[in-house]
Design a protein around this motif. Structure first.
Motif, PDB file in Angstrom:
ATOM      1  N   PRO A 142       0.809  -1.232   0.000  1.00  0.00           N
ATOM      2  CA  PRO A 142       0.000   0.000   0.000  1.00  0.00           C
ATOM      3  C   PRO A 142       0.834   1.271   0.000  1.00  0.00           C
ATOM      4  O   PRO A 142       0.351   2.338  -0.393  1.00  0.00           O
ATOM      5  CB  PRO A 142      -0.820  -0.108   1.297  1.00  0.00           C
ATOM      6  CG  PRO A 142      -0.817  -1.559   1.639  1.00  0.00           C
ATOM      7  CD  PRO A 142       0.505  -2.076   1.158  1.00  0.00           C
TER       8      PRO A 142
ATOM      9  N   ASP B  60      -4.143  -1.805  -6.782  1.00  0.00           N
ATOM     10  CA  ASP B  60      -3.970  -2.799  -5.725  1.00  0.00           C
ATOM     11  C   ASP B  60      -4.793  -4.063  -5.984  1.00  0.00           C
ATOM     12  O   ASP B  60      -4.363  -5.169  -5.659  1.00  0.00           O
ATOM     13  CB  ASP B  60      -4.374  -2.206  -4.371  1.00  0.00           C
ATOM     14  CG  ASP B  60      -3.348  -1.201  -3.856  1.00  0.00           C
ATOM     15  OD1 ASP B  60      -2.213  -1.215  -4.356  1.00  0.00           O
ATOM     16  OD2 ASP B  60      -3.695  -0.403  -2.967  1.00  0.00           O
TER      17      ASP B  60
ATOM     18  N   THR C 200      -2.960  -6.187  -8.494  1.00  0.00           N
ATOM     19  CA  THR C 200      -1.729  -6.700  -7.897  1.00  0.00           C
ATOM     20  C   THR C 200      -2.026  -7.806  -6.892  1.00  0.00           C
ATOM     21  O   THR C 200      -1.382  -8.866  -6.906  1.00  0.00           O
ATOM     22  CB  THR C 200      -0.957  -5.564  -7.206  1.00  0.00           C
ATOM     23  OG1 THR C 200      -0.673  -4.535  -8.162  1.00  0.00           O
ATOM     24  CG2 THR C 200       0.353  -6.076  -6.627  1.00  0.00           C
ATOM     25  N   GLN C 201      -2.998  -7.585  -6.011  1.00  0.00           N
ATOM     26  CA  GLN C 201      -3.362  -8.596  -5.020  1.00  0.00           C
ATOM     27  C   GLN C 201      -3.899  -9.866  -5.690  1.00  0.00           C
ATOM     28  O   GLN C 201      -3.627 -10.986  -5.240  1.00  0.00           O
ATOM     29  CB  GLN C 201      -4.404  -8.035  -4.056  1.00  0.00           C
ATOM     30  CG  GLN C 201      -3.872  -6.993  -3.089  1.00  0.00           C
ATOM     31  CD  GLN C 201      -3.027  -7.610  -1.984  1.00  0.00           C
ATOM     32  OE1 GLN C 201      -1.914  -8.086  -2.225  1.00  0.00           O
ATOM     33  NE2 GLN C 201      -3.558  -7.620  -0.786  1.00  0.00           N
TER      34      GLN C 201
ATOM     35  N   ILE D 242      -6.324  -2.245   2.342  1.00  0.00           N
ATOM     36  CA  ILE D 242      -6.060  -2.757   1.005  1.00  0.00           C
ATOM     37  C   ILE D 242      -6.883  -4.018   0.784  1.00  0.00           C
ATOM     38  O   ILE D 242      -7.096  -4.802   1.720  1.00  0.00           O
ATOM     39  CB  ILE D 242      -4.547  -3.061   0.825  1.00  0.00           C
ATOM     40  CG1 ILE D 242      -4.243  -3.502  -0.613  1.00  0.00           C
ATOM     41  CG2 ILE D 242      -4.068  -4.084   1.829  1.00  0.00           C
ATOM     42  CD1 ILE D 242      -2.760  -3.655  -0.901  1.00  0.00           C
TER      43      ILE D 242
END
Length: 302
Positions: A87, A94, A97-98, A246
């Motif tokens: 973060p 995000d 990416t996660q 996040i």
């Protein structure tokens, strides 16, 4: 960071050369490494780009090259880390990416890491309206940060205490070493307390047997235990509180609990959705702090 990553790669090669098949957890640890404080915006962008490249490469290669025998069965001890600093990169992707990180773990971890609790398999009717019993829902709260005055416990104490008991039975799952202990105000707030050890397999087994209807993760990106527990399905409904601001990117997490003062009011109009979960907004900042003096007088004054 570069030296550390080189050492992890060297350790993997040594184990592999001795016929051990390699320790895939070392490569996962290398893939998710991020600098705590990038020196500049340019350095941050480069670190993020290299992070994505390592994660996607390991995930792609593992999907074809890692045998079931060499898959990770205990990611907490094998990987030992989470990508906590993601973060702080200041990115707006995000969710993507996660999701990519979760796909990497899907390729490198054994199926039991993403297991489903037996009571959910036995009863396919996961909707409460379709069930005939009127017992209170079993709602679990899990974190490694439920000790004295630790932030995640303080954020949730009032919620755990004041959920209407006619509808909910609250179960606290503190993860801690025996000498650490759990905050007394949380022990008092919950209907039931089930301590989890620092063993990933033990913690997963206890949660599998808890027959929960709902499980709330106070955080999932602070430390590896709750991060990897969040890949499994322990309850019909699983939600993530904003202990880390996040998204989880995990298909096992259904809701992200945030607050209307913490989200952009035009978030849903953006072309980039930062959450993989359905977002639920509490009023204000979504914080329930008891007064320190009240806690001190009731639980710490001898």
């Amino acid at each position: 960071l570069e030296l550390g990553n080189d050492m992890l790669l060297r350790a993997f090669s040594i184990i592999d050369s001795r016929g051990g098949g390699g320790e895939i957890g070392l490569l996962a640890r290398r893939a998710i490494a991020l600098p705590p404080v990038p020196a500049s915006g340019e350095a941050s962008s480069l670190a993020h780009s290299e992070f994505l490249q390592r994660v996607s490469t390991l995930g792609f290669n593992s999907a074809f090259e890692v045998s079931p025998h060499h898959m990770i069965t205990d990611p907490v001890s094998s990987v030992e880390r989470v990508h906590f600093y993601l973060p702080y990169m200041g990115r707006d992707d995000d969710r993507q990416t996660q999701t990519l990180v979760n796909l990497m773990y899907a390729a490198t971890c054994a199926p039991e890491v993403r297991a489903v609790a037996p009571h959910l398999l036995a009863d396919p009717l996961t909707s409460r309206q379709l069930r005939h019993d009127l017992k209170p829902l079993r709602v679990g709260f899990v974190s490694k940060f439920f000790g004295d005055f630790e932030p995640h416990g303080l954020l949730l104490e009032g919620i755990i205490r004041h959920l209407p008991r006619s509808h909910f039975h609250t179960v606290l799952f503190p993860i801690s070493a025996p000498e650490k202990g759990t905050a007394p105000y949380l022990l008092d707030a919950a209907d039931e307390v089930v301590p989890l050890s620092l063993s990933y397999k033990h913690a997963r087994s206890v949660l599998m047997d808890a027959k929960l209807d709902v499980l709330i993760f106070a955080d999932m990106n602070s430390e590896p235990m709750t991060h990897f527990l969040g890949h499994a399905r322990f309850a019909s409904v699983q939600a993530l509180f904003w202990g880390n601001p996040i998204t989880s990117g995990s298909p096992a997490i259904d809701y992200f609990i945030s607050a209307d003062r913490m989200e952009d009011p035009h978030r849903t109009m953006s072309s980039v959705e930062p959450y993989s979960e359905q977002v639920v907004l509490l009023d204000g900042q979504g914080i329930w702090y008891s007064k320190f003096r009240d806690l001190e007088d009731k639980y710490y004054t001898r």
